[in-house]
Design an enzyme around this catalytic site. Structure first.
Site, short mmCIF file in Angstrom:
data_model
loop_
_atom_site.label_atom_id
_atom_site.label_comp_id
_atom_site.label_asym_id
_atom_site.label_seq_id
_atom_site.Cartn_x
_atom_site.Cartn_y
_atom_site.Cartn_z
CD GLU A 91 -1.74 -7.13 25.17
OE1 GLU A 91 -2.91 -6.75 25.32
OE2 GLU A 91 -0.96 -7.34 26.10
CB CYS A 104 7.22 -9.65 23.20
SG CYS A 104 5.98 -10.83 23.71
CB CYS A 111 -4.92 -17.54 23.99
SG CYS A 111 -3.97 -19.08 24.13
CB CYS A 115 -2.66 -20.55 31.06
SG CYS A 115 -1.83 -21.66 29.90
CB CYS A 118 -2.55 -16.43 30.71
SG CYS A 118 -2.16 -15.54 29.20
N GLY A 167 -1.71 -15.52 22.39
CA GLY A 167 -1.92 -16.65 21.50
C GLY A 167 -0.96 -17.80 21.72
CB CYS A 346 0.28 -12.61 27.82
SG CYS A 346 1.95 -13.13 27.85
N1 SAH Z 1 1.07 -19.53 24.42
C1 SAH Z 1 2.49 -19.42 24.55
C2 SAH Z 1 3.00 -17.99 24.57
C3 SAH Z 1 2.32 -17.08 25.51
S1 SAH Z 1 2.88 -16.21 26.83
C4 SAH Z 1 2.95 -20.14 25.80
O1 SAH Z 1 2.12 -20.62 26.53
O2 SAH Z 1 4.14 -20.27 26.00
C5 SAH Z 1 4.51 -16.20 27.24
C6 SAH Z 1 4.80 -16.71 28.64
O3 SAH Z 1 4.23 -15.90 29.68
C7 SAH Z 1 4.27 -18.11 28.88
O4 SAH Z 1 5.25 -18.84 29.57
C8 SAH Z 1 3.06 -17.85 29.74
O5 SAH Z 1 2.70 -19.00 30.44
C9 SAH Z 1 3.54 -16.72 30.61
N2 SAH Z 1 2.48 -15.94 31.26
C10 SAH Z 1 1.22 -15.71 30.84
N3 SAH Z 1 0.55 -14.93 31.70
C11 SAH Z 1 1.42 -14.64 32.68
C12 SAH Z 1 1.34 -13.85 33.86
N4 SAH Z 1 0.21 -13.24 34.20
N5 SAH Z 1 2.44 -13.76 34.65
C13 SAH Z 1 3.58 -14.39 34.30
N6 SAH Z 1 3.73 -15.13 33.21
C14 SAH Z 1 2.66 -15.27 32.40
#
Ligand code: SAH
Length: 360
Positions: A91, A104, A111, A115, A118, A167, A346
């Site tokens: 996506e 984006c 991934c 986290c 996420c 990712g 994400c």
């Molecule tokens: N893997 C990379 C890029 C991914 S996501 C990273 O970790 O930076 C981009 C951002 O969105 C990251 O800061 C991630 O931690 C955050 N993110 C992911 N899921 C989220 C959610 N449900 N709510 C808010 N931020 C989120």
């Protein structure tokens, strides 16, 4: 079949040599593919019919097929779900800001960083995306959004690209850098590296390697917690890489590139949104600023993911958190709410799609 969008000019030159063509044909092909974002070999009018046929027998151009598109009510966010040649899905999101539009992109299918907040990581990592699969997200969205005004990509409609979709970019380092080099190639799409942001969960080796590439991209670090204990509780990767190492890699990046680093901090109710956390985060930022490294904190209201128990901090808590940072003279913004009404967090759209498929 491989996508021709994976090939840089050097590889295209080798290909033309192999096909018995002159080197300037590679430049013509590269221009069609990357400066214009052409999606059909038939349109490449300055290449012979025989060469076009030969290329079309060896390569596809566009590896993506649009499966689903969702638009926010005010038209400022569009979310795309694309299918890849092997049936996997990724996506991407298009966003309209006052200072320009940005896209984006995802760098992997799924991934493996784990986290806890996420959605991308719910079923782990499936595979890496190739440079052409990453760049196609941009070309295809530009074609969709701007086709009424100009069918080609050469006008440069978007002003920014953020690698913040599904990712971890540094878990697919070579392909992500190849993608950035394709996108910034002056004979191709010619986007400025400064308009590209790479967001990482914090892999020191990747940050250091990036600092040495000589690419003035913007680095964003997903910090989300001001200390190792709390960070480890929400980001498993933090157990492998302590904050000390991650932050010194960021300092190195700043020293090498002169580019300010952004810290992303997603606010989760009762987890990382206390006044004490805001004070500790301010202290962390002040320590770095004293050493000459400017930082910027971007607060993100959590996008709630159904499968996760975490919830978003209340509005007044977010503003209170921001005020503490401001009182400590830390540069801070709250990310404008983007697309949570259309599952733009994400991995959410893909997860829903895969879930639908599983449940028939
Ligand atoms: N893997 C990379 C890029 C991914 S996501 C990273 O970790 O930076 C981009 C951002 O969105 C990251 O800061 C991630 O931690 C955050 N993110 C992911 N899921 C989220 C959610 N449900 N709510 C808010 N931020 C989120």
């Amino acid at each position: 079949m491989k996508t021709i969008r994976d090939l840089d000019l050097t590889v295209m030159t080798g290909l033309m040599d192999e096909l018995g063509e002159k080197p300037f044909r590679a430049r013509q092909l590269f221009e069609w593919v990357h400066a214009r974002g052409t999606a059909s070999f038939d349109e490449m009018s300055n290449l012979s019919k025989a060469l076009r046929r030969e290329l079309s027998e060896r390569f596809i151009i566009d590896p993506l097929r649009l499966l689903k598109k969702q638009e926010s009510a005010d038209g400022s966010t569009k979310k795309y779900l694309f299918e890849l040649p092997d049936g996997e899905t990724v996506e991407s999101v298009w966003m309209r800001y006052r200072h320009g539009d940005s896209i984006c992109v995802s760098s992997q299918v799924g991934c493996r960083m784990g986290c806890t907040f996420c959605a991308s990581t719910l079923n782990g990592r499936v595979r890496d995306l190739t440079p052409g699969e990453i760049i196609s997200q941009i070309y295809d969205i530009e074609r969709d959004v701007y086709r009424d005004t100009d069918g080609s990509n050469s006008a440069g409609h978007i002003s920014g690209v953020i690698i913040m979709g599904m990712g971890e970019p540094f878990d697919n380092y070579d392909n992500v850098i190849a993608f950035v080099r394709l996108l910034t190639d002056s004979k191709g799409r010619n986007m400025s590296a400064r308009s590209i942001t790479i967001s990482t969960c914090g892999i020191p080796d990747g940050i250091i390697r990036l600092a040495e590439e000589g690419l003035p991209v913007t680095l964003a670090l997903s910090l989300h917690a001001p200390n190792d204990g709390l960070r480890q509780a929400i980001m498993p990767i933090a157990k492998k890489y302590p904050l000390k190492d991650v932050l010194s890699a960021c300092e190195y990046f700043f020293k090498k590139t002169g580019r300010r680093v952004t810290f992303e901090y997603s606010l989760m109710k009762g987890v990382n949104d206390s006044d004490a956390a805001a004070v500790e985060l301010s202290e962390l930022c002040m320590r770095l600023q004293k050493k000459g490294m400017p930082v910027h904190v971007n607060l993100i209201p959590l996008n709630e993911v159904a499968e996760r128990k975490l919830t978003r901090s209340r509005e007044e808590i977010i503003l209170g958190f921001k005020r503490i940072l401001e009182n400590n003279r830390i540069n801070v913004t709250v990310r404008r709410e983007m697309g949570h009404e259309i599952d733009a967090a994400c991995g959410q759209l893909r997860h829903k799609h895969t879930g639908d498929t599983f449940s028939g």
